[in-house]
Design an enzyme around this catalytic site. Structure first.
Site, PDB file in Angstrom:
ATOM      1  N   ASN A 151       0.799  -1.226   0.000  1.00 53.00           N
ATOM      2  CA  ASN A 151       0.000   0.000   0.000  1.00 53.00           C
ATOM      3  C   ASN A 151       0.831   1.275   0.000  1.00 53.00           C
ATOM      4  O   ASN A 151       0.339   2.326  -0.361  1.00 53.00           O
ATOM      5  CB  ASN A 151      -0.948   0.018   1.207  1.00 53.00           C
ATOM      6  CG  ASN A 151      -0.267  -0.386   2.490  1.00 53.00           C
ATOM      7  OD1 ASN A 151       0.295  -1.486   2.599  1.00 53.00           O
ATOM      8  ND2 ASN A 151      -0.292   0.475   3.470  1.00 53.00           N
ATOM      9  N   CYS A 331      -2.644   4.779   7.736  1.00 54.52           N
ATOM     10  CA  CYS A 331      -2.724   4.249   9.094  1.00 54.52           C
ATOM     11  C   CYS A 331      -1.543   4.665   9.940  1.00 54.52           C
ATOM     12  O   CYS A 331      -1.623   4.706  11.143  1.00 54.52           O
ATOM     13  CB  CYS A 331      -2.797   2.730   9.065  1.00 54.52           C
ATOM     14  SG  CYS A 331      -4.162   2.174   8.082  1.00 54.52           S
TER      15      CYS A 331
END
Ligand SMILES: Cc1ncc(COP(=O)(O)O)c(C=O)c1O
Length: 396
Positions: A151, A331
């Site tokens: 990611n 995140c």
């Protein structure tokens, strides 16, 4: 002010067609799919249609698809579900150092319960090596969980090759060895075919493919046993308890259908924009480097190191100009340490501080690239003027 969103790996805008598909299931066809009357049956039918859409997009069959709340839950169910179901066969898991926290922390949890976990390195190019996978496997290994696409740096992992290795081991008698891939960042970006990849479990989420947040799926190959993680009703063939969110599931089905149908043009468009942005930035910004294997990466992500500046400063300055990018994965932003992915590819602490991720989607345009390429070099120059290290570089 012009607004340019280049953080599509964090999340995407929900497609208008997807919204249109889900709306009737909020107000008109609001039934509970477990009810046997016509309201319930209409809801059930909508879910089964969506299951078919998701299965078709992956070259799976409908019963192999489990709907749940997103990528995190999907990773949890795959890893804990298999580990617990096959605990009697072995307690060893192989994963990589650059997985999403949904995988890393699930593995850490299993470690605390007595499982052994091997975290494979990815080297400077950000890709696991087959010889390391081979070496890590033992007769005790029940699960390999390696992401399809990272990611942060967008590198594509050799899942097909690992799938073939797993098949070899199974043919040789290790029948309880399974392969899970987190495909959250590959669905809708590159072709994903569960049979071609040879995976037993595959995780995906709606919000990275122009669907809503809070819905995802797990592909579980027929014959693979799973220990359910939620205790409750018999939903999703006893694999995931809880009343199904019909509107979200319908939306996921539609988003998957569109992602596959539009895949070639989405790939082509985002590749052009991404390459164009990189070319323009490399032309105008000195001390700029790129992370991740330049060939084995998805078309829509660019992860760049701007030496002598801090990523946070760059991100804030870009935000003030209406441009949204990420300093790492969504995140991990908010923390001041370089991400675990950047550390795993061997970036020094200092270089890792000046890293930005640009991630495109079909909703971007050529003008977006032009705007960023016009604004960013000036921001970098200004911030470098304030940086003592960059000043040292200029000899002042
Ligand atoms: C690779 C990867 N796996 C899992 C997730 C978690 O998915 P969700 O946000 O749907 O829980 C993400 C989200 O950023 C991701 O990028």
């Amino acid at each position: 002010m012009k607004r340019v969103y280049l953080d599509n790996s964090a999340t995407t805008r929900v497609d208008d067609e997807v919204v249109a598909a889900m709306l009737p299931y909020l107000t008109q066809d609001f039934g509970n799919a477990s009810s046997t009357h016509q309201w319930g049956q209409r809801a059930k039918q909508a879910i089964e249609e969506a299951r078919h859409q998701v299965a078709q997009a992956l070259n799976a069959t409908a019963p192999e698809i489990v709907f749940l709340s997103g990528g995190t839950e999907s990773d949890n169910l795959a890893i804990k579900g298999v580990a617990q179901a096959y605990a009697g066969k072995g307690r060893h898991i192989v994963t990589s150092q650059i997985e999403h926290p949904a995988v890393l922390n699930t593995c850490a949890h299993l470690e605390s319960l007595g499982w052994r976990v091997t975290y494979l390195p990815v080297y400077r190019e950000g890709v696991v090596r087959m010889e390391d996978v081979r070496e890590a496997l033992t007769d005790e290994t029940v699960l390999i969980s390696i992401m399809h696409v990272n990611n942060e740096i967008g590198t594509i992992q050799p899942i097909g090759e690992i799938g073939r290795l797993v098949k070899e081991r199974r043919d040789a008698g290790q029948s309880h060895l399974f392969l899970h891939t987190d495909a959250v960042q590959s669905i809708g970006k590159i072709p994903v075919d569960v049979r071609e990849l040879g995976v037993d479990l595959l995780s995906l989420t709606g919000h990275k493919i122009h669907g809503p947040k809070g819905v995802g799926a797990l592909f579980v190959r027929r014959g693979v046993r799973l220990q359910s993680q939620l205790h409750g009703g018999h939903h999703e063939r006893d694999r995931r308890a809880g009343t199904e969110s019909v509107p979200l599931i319908v939306a996921l089905g539609k988003a998957m259908e569109l992602a596959v149908k539009q895949l070639p043009e989405r790939m082509e468009m985002t590749r052009q924009w991404r390459d164009d942005l990189e070319a323009r930035l490399f032309e105008r910004i000195p001390y700029l480097t790129r992370n991740g294997d330049p060939e084995r990466r998805v078309p829509h992500i660019s992860n760049l190191n701007f030496d002598f500046v801090e990523g946070e400063g760059l991100q804030i300055s870009l935000d003030l100009k209406g441009i949204g990018v990420s300093t790492g994965s969504a995140c991990s932003s908010g923390s001041t340490e370089p991400s675990h992915v950047l550390v795993a590819i061997g970036l020094s602490q200092e270089t890792g501080y000046g890293t930005l991720r640009f991630s495109f989607s079909k909703d971007n345009s050529r003008e977006d690239v032009e705007y960023v390429a016009e604004v960013l070099p000036n921001i970098v120059e200004k911030l470098r003027q304030l940086s003592p290290k960059a000043r040292g570089l200029r000899g002042s």
